[in-house]
Write an enzyme that holds these catalytic residues in place. Structure first.
Site, PDB file in Angstrom:
ATOM      1  N   HIS A 121      12.859   3.568  -4.524  1.00  6.92           N
ATOM      2  CA  HIS A 121      12.831   2.024  -4.452  1.00  6.92           C
ATOM      3  C   HIS A 121      12.783   1.534  -5.262  1.00  6.92           C
ATOM      4  O   HIS A 121      13.289   1.964  -6.440  1.00  6.92           O
ATOM      5  CB  HIS A 121      11.131   2.062  -3.398  1.00  6.92           C
ATOM      6  CG  HIS A 121      10.051   2.603  -4.111  1.00  6.92           C
ATOM      7  ND1 HIS A 121       9.837   2.056  -5.480  1.00  6.92           N
ATOM      8  CD2 HIS A 121       9.423   3.665  -3.948  1.00  6.92           C
ATOM      9  CE1 HIS A 121       8.719   2.789  -6.003  1.00  6.92           C
ATOM     10  NE2 HIS A 121       8.441   3.764  -4.962  1.00  6.92           N
TER      11      HIS A 121
ATOM     12  N   LYS B 125       2.059   2.384 -12.156  1.00 10.30           N
ATOM     13  CA  LYS B 125       1.478   2.365 -10.784  1.00 10.30           C
ATOM     14  C   LYS B 125       0.719   3.895 -10.915  1.00 10.30           C
ATOM     15  O   LYS B 125      -0.267   3.675 -10.319  1.00 10.30           O
ATOM     16  CB  LYS B 125       2.585   2.639 -10.012  1.00 10.30           C
ATOM     17  CG  LYS B 125       2.542   3.463  -8.900  1.00 10.30           C
ATOM     18  CD  LYS B 125       2.145   2.668  -7.610  1.00 10.30           C
ATOM     19  CE  LYS B 125       2.173   3.431  -6.455  1.00 10.30           C
ATOM     20  NZ  LYS B 125       2.061   4.733  -6.581  1.00 10.30           N
TER      21      LYS B 125
ATOM     22  N   GLY C 166      10.703   0.125  -7.622  1.00  7.18           N
ATOM     23  CA  GLY C 166      10.070   0.893  -8.649  1.00  7.18           C
ATOM     24  C   GLY C 166      10.814   1.652  -9.539  1.00  7.18           C
ATOM     25  O   GLY C 166      10.764   1.789 -10.651  1.00  7.18           O
ATOM     26  N   HIS C 167      11.133   2.601  -8.961  1.00  5.93           N
ATOM     27  CA  HIS C 167      11.990   3.754  -9.698  1.00  5.93           C
ATOM     28  C   HIS C 167      13.128   2.914 -10.394  1.00  5.93           C
ATOM     29  O   HIS C 167      13.735   3.339 -11.545  1.00  5.93           O
ATOM     30  CB  HIS C 167      12.470   4.631  -8.660  1.00  5.93           C
ATOM     31  CG  HIS C 167      11.514   5.585  -7.796  1.00  5.93           C
ATOM     32  ND1 HIS C 167      11.324   5.405  -6.436  1.00  5.93           N
ATOM     33  CD2 HIS C 167      10.657   6.631  -8.293  1.00  5.93           C
ATOM     34  CE1 HIS C 167      10.302   6.107  -6.050  1.00  5.93           C
ATOM     35  NE2 HIS C 167       9.806   6.873  -7.187  1.00  5.93           N
TER      36      HIS C 167
ATOM     37  N   ALA D 230      12.914   9.912  -2.650  1.00  6.74           N
ATOM     38  CA  ALA D 230      12.689   8.291  -1.666  1.00  6.74           C
ATOM     39  C   ALA D 230      12.581   6.987  -2.559  1.00  6.74           C
ATOM     40  O   ALA D 230      11.540   6.665  -2.523  1.00  6.74           O
ATOM     41  CB  ALA D 230      11.332   8.723  -0.988  1.00  6.74           C
TER      42      ALA D 230
ATOM     43  N   ARG E   8       5.506   6.752  -0.293  1.00  6.77           N
ATOM     44  CA  ARG E   8       4.569   7.065   0.661  1.00  6.77           C
ATOM     45  C   ARG E   8       4.582   5.683   1.564  1.00  6.77           C
ATOM     46  O   ARG E   8       4.094   6.049   2.905  1.00  6.77           O
ATOM     47  CB  ARG E   8       3.301   7.542   0.167  1.00  6.77           C
ATOM     48  CG  ARG E   8       3.128   8.811  -0.286  1.00  6.77           C
ATOM     49  CD  ARG E   8       1.802   9.393  -0.748  1.00  6.77           C
ATOM     50  NE  ARG E   8       1.699  10.668  -1.011  1.00  6.77           N
ATOM     51  CZ  ARG E   8       2.023  11.119  -2.101  1.00  6.77           C
ATOM     52  NH1 ARG E   8       2.175  10.332  -3.305  1.00  6.77           N
ATOM     53  NH2 ARG E   8       1.878  12.372  -2.630  1.00  6.77           N
TER      54      ARG E   8
HETATM   55  P1  AMP Z   1       7.363   9.358  -8.104  1.00  7.19           P
HETATM   56  O1  AMP Z   1       8.779   9.612  -7.574  1.00  7.19           O
HETATM   57  O2  AMP Z   1       6.304   8.734  -6.984  1.00  7.19           O
HETATM   58  O3  AMP Z   1       6.954  10.642  -8.667  1.00  7.19           O
HETATM   59  O4  AMP Z   1       7.344   8.233  -9.175  1.00  7.19           O
HETATM   60  C1  AMP Z   1       8.459   8.474 -10.258  1.00  7.19           C
HETATM   61  C2  AMP Z   1       8.264   7.354 -11.299  1.00  7.19           C
HETATM   62  O5  AMP Z   1       8.398   6.240 -10.674  1.00  7.19           O
HETATM   63  C3  AMP Z   1       6.688   7.477 -11.722  1.00  7.19           C
HETATM   64  O6  AMP Z   1       6.649   7.374 -13.342  1.00  7.19           O
HETATM   65  C4  AMP Z   1       6.190   6.434 -11.222  1.00  7.19           C
HETATM   66  O7  AMP Z   1       4.992   5.786 -11.771  1.00  7.19           O
HETATM   67  C5  AMP Z   1       7.320   5.464 -10.997  1.00  7.19           C
HETATM   68  N1  AMP Z   1       6.811   4.433  -9.974  1.00  7.19           N
HETATM   69  C6  AMP Z   1       6.439   4.561  -8.898  1.00  7.19           C
HETATM   70  N2  AMP Z   1       6.272   3.674  -8.097  1.00  7.19           N
HETATM   71  C7  AMP Z   1       6.608   2.603  -8.928  1.00  7.19           C
HETATM   72  C8  AMP Z   1       6.551   0.942  -8.769  1.00  7.19           C
HETATM   73  N3  AMP Z   1       5.835   0.539  -7.759  1.00  7.19           N
HETATM   74  N4  AMP Z   1       6.467   0.370 -10.042  1.00  7.19           N
HETATM   75  C9  AMP Z   1       6.941   1.028 -11.186  1.00  7.19           C
HETATM   76  N5  AMP Z   1       7.022   2.594 -11.249  1.00  7.19           N
HETATM   77  C10 AMP Z   1       6.791   3.065 -10.056  1.00  7.19           C
END
Ligand code: AMP
Length: 282
Positions: free
Chosen positions: A34, A150, A36-37, A32, A188
């Protein structure tokens, strides 16, 4: 972009590149995707020859079965985004592939990290995180792995994992990417209703005000103010707000000069639980 589903095929391909002295940057995700990733991918591109990302919704880190069931899954558009971002390899294993019978699982001593904030509120969560990250690191064996600030406590947990296992992986923490209204980007967020989405930026607004309040109020007064302000919105309920030492993540009760502090919060909005944090320098 190459897409692999099997660990052996991924490792074989990466080994052929390592022989050519190519450096590997790794960005693990749960999909999912965005901005950030994608910011992690962009950072990895500047520092490595080959960028590997993974998408795996790891069941062992979900303590709430409904959260796992409803976690957004958008593989097709994720693949498009990764291709456009310049990622070279995507690893999308099945649960069976990552949790084979008799696989060696690491025992990581998390100490107080397991008892504060996310550790206290989501029993078993970090055990699930360390297990899957260890398995992914073993499969990819990157030179550098990138994680977002984050998930501030998760970043500390991964650093602890590296220290305890002595895996030769450097860990880089990357800045939080936010929506224009301040809300920290999160997979989310797409599950928020329109009115919850409208309310959500209030979390960062309050966190930002903590910076100025730190000059005039005690830690305890600030904590109470944050919780009261956010809980006054009927859509929101604070799970925790802590001011911690940014390196040790130990809760801080007294202000000290030149301390490196971090304000960390988890808030429930409707059925969705959101995390955010901010650096606080006193
Ligand atoms: P997730 O898919 O939520 O497990 O996140 C994968 C990676 O992306 C993790 O290292 C998170 O900390 C990072 N991440 C998620 N959201 C953000 C964001 N808004 N800014 C920077 N990194 C992010």
């Amino acid at each position: 972009m190459h897409i692999f589903e099997k660990i052996t095929e991924l490792s074989d391909f990466l080994n052929s590149q390592k022989i050519l002295k190519k450096s590997i940057g790794f960005v693990p995700t749960m999909g999912a995707l965005h901005e950030g990733h994608l910011s992690l991918i962009k950072k990895a591109i500047t520092e490595n020859d080959i960028i590997v990302s993974s998408i795996f919704v790891n069941p062992t880190q979900f303590n709430d079965p409904n959260d796992l069931l409803n976690y957004p899954r958008t593989l097709e558009s994720d693949i498009e985004k990764l291709q456009l971002s310049g990622c070279h390899i995507l690893f999308v294993p099945s649960v069976d592939e990552m949790y084979k019978k008799d696989a060696i699982e690491p025992v990581i001593e998390l100490g107080h990290l397991e008892n504060v904030m996310e550790g206290a509120h989501r029993p078993g969560h970090f055990k699930g995180v360390t297990t899957i990250v260890y398995k992914l690191f073993k499969a990819v064996m990157p030179n550098i792995a990138y994680f977002g600030m984050k998930d501030f406590q998760q970043l500390a947990v991964i650093k602890r994992l590296i220290k305890q296992t002595s895996l030769p992986v450097s860990i880089v923490g990357c800045e939080i990417v936010r929506e224009p209204d301040g809300l920290a980007m999160s997979s989310r967020n797409i599950r928020l209703t329109p009115s919850e989405r409208e309310a959500a930026p209030f979390i960062f607004k309050i966190l930002s005000e903590v910076r100025t309040r730190l000059n005039n109020y005690s830690i305890d007064e600030i904590k109470q103010w944050v919780i009261k302000s956010i809980d006054s919105n009927p859509k929101m309920k604070v799970d925790y707000f802590e001011i911690v030492d940014a390196d040790s993540l130990m809760p801080v009760y007294e202000k000290k000069l030149n301390a490196n502090l971090q304000g960390c919060i988890a808030v429930k909005i409707g059925k969705i639980r959101l995390l955010d944090n901010i650096a606080l320098f006193s």
